[in-house]
Design an enzyme around this catalytic site. Sequence first.
Site, PDB file in Angstrom:
ATOM      1  N   TYR A   1       7.135  -9.700   7.270  1.00 35.47           N
ATOM      2  CA  TYR A   1       6.934  -8.255   7.396  1.00 35.47           C
ATOM      3  C   TYR A   1       7.420  -7.812   8.768  1.00 35.47           C
ATOM      4  O   TYR A   1       7.361  -8.576   9.740  1.00 35.47           O
ATOM      5  CB  TYR A   1       5.446  -7.901   7.305  1.00 35.47           C
ATOM      6  CG  TYR A   1       4.869  -7.854   5.911  1.00 35.47           C
ATOM      7  CD1 TYR A   1       4.893  -6.690   5.169  1.00 35.47           C
ATOM      8  CD2 TYR A   1       4.278  -8.986   5.352  1.00 35.47           C
ATOM      9  CE1 TYR A   1       4.346  -6.640   3.891  1.00 35.47           C
ATOM     10  CE2 TYR A   1       3.720  -8.943   4.067  1.00 35.47           C
ATOM     11  CZ  TYR A   1       3.765  -7.760   3.351  1.00 35.47           C
ATOM     12  OH  TYR A   1       3.231  -7.713   2.095  1.00 35.47           O
TER      13      TYR A   1
ATOM     14  N   ASP B   1       0.826  -1.217   0.000  1.00 35.36           N
ATOM     15  CA  ASP B   1       0.000   0.000   0.000  1.00 35.36           C
ATOM     16  C   ASP B   1       0.858   1.263   0.000  1.00 35.36           C
ATOM     17  O   ASP B   1       2.059   1.209   0.263  1.00 35.36           O
ATOM     18  CB  ASP B   1      -0.875   0.022   1.258  1.00 35.36           C
ATOM     19  CG  ASP B   1      -2.133  -0.815   1.075  1.00 35.36           C
ATOM     20  OD1 ASP B   1      -2.606  -0.927  -0.072  1.00 35.36           O
ATOM     21  OD2 ASP B   1      -2.623  -1.357   2.086  1.00 35.36           O
TER      22      ASP B   1
END
Lengths: 244, 244
Positions: free
Chosen positions: A110, A52
């Site tokens: 992540y 994003d």
Amino acid sequence: MKNVKLIIEYDGTNYSGWQIQKNVITVEQVIEKSLNDITGENIKIIGSSRTDAGVHAKGFVGNFFTESKIPCDRFRNILNGKLPKDIVILNSEEVQLSFNSRFDSRGKTYSYTILSTPQRPAIGRNYVYHFRKNLDLGLILEASKEFIGTHDFAAFKSSGGNTKTTVRTISNLEIIKRDDYIIFTITGDGFLYNMVRIIIGTLIEVGLEKISPKNIKTILLSRNRNMAGPCVPPGGLCLEKVYY
Amino acid sequence: MKNVKLIIEYDGTNYSGWQIQKNVITVEQVIEKSLNDITGENIKIIGSSRTDAGVHAKGFVGNFFTESKIPCDRFRNILNGKLPKDIVILNSEEVQLSFNSRFDSRGKTYSYTILSTPQRPAIGRNYVYHFRKNLDLGLILEASKEFIGTHDFAAFKSSGGNTKTTVRTISNLEIIKRDDYIIFTITGDGFLYNMVRIIIGTLIEVGLEKISPKNIKTILLSRNRNMAGPCVPPGGLCLEKVYY
């Protein structure tokens, strides 16, 4: 024809994410522009993820097909000479024609970084989520264990992504406190849309004693997005590694 | 009249240093503009240092005099509401009228960060000096000890600064290696113009085996700028703390 695999680091602050969209600047678009300048071809990169806007990456993986005679391992330096300072190619190499960086991915790691100081940060402000309130790290650690394993993560997914199943396996979720930073590192076979950021947002609610660690199981079973915590801001998130 | 002491953090990337100059944007100018908007006065901040363009600060100290009725400890939040994201006031408080952040300083701590990776960094690129070549940390540690104590640092000063004496005392120089980072932390009673960056540049030459640790003494005694190493780039430098 050759298939070239790229490992890419980028500072996502000034980009509307990885994937090409109309009227905004994305990381994919900037790299493809450079590749087209170099090869004279019309190259499309297959990306491992759709990060994003504002999300960073230290080990994003992409691959592209080319007829160019440039040796595959040379693309790294040639691209780095053309790319802006916030994007860098860490490696380029030839891979089998069958390799697909999106569909062949077996897992991803992540990280998410929270900075807990009384005042907002100036230095490094784009790489952290500044959170003033005190968090009970013991409760967060307890709750984090509930995510490990194979679960239906429908409650931890923003609407918009389209996937066949919402079942995912998280193999590891580590939390480190260093100075004023809390760093979450999460590894799984795949992540739904905003899944990492909603898990972190839920763990923050746990740290604020708004959600009990025991309730994580109930939230998972509910498959109800409204039961989980908020989606935290993108700046703290970084795609560390993609596994094949 | 009140004397207000500020502790300031800033990301120096987009500024031409602290001190006001013509035709460029400086940190001092931006904060004074906000102070003048708040108080309706024409305020001049006395700064503890003159940081160069691109240098950062986590604990810069300044003070200013005001007739304003705003409580001194309120300036922090009022300023933070007006300042851009790369500047933040960490504290504001009333101090004695005699306090002068420049002349009363008894010492300062600076940090300097080197990142040693094969490719240039994208994430955090403004806060490090990226240095590809391998450095012998043992030699650097050995050489670093030669700087401790009271010396004439004329060889470690760029031309341009005007000071009565080039004698300074360094009380501490620590070097930490963490992952791909080498972090230098140096404390002294004061630093000449570019002194920290020339010391680091010299230690890098030592790490490259271009200067022997034994030669540091000779360079100090020479008082000759040409004997020392280069002045390394500003981005790795951060003013950590000022002592009173």
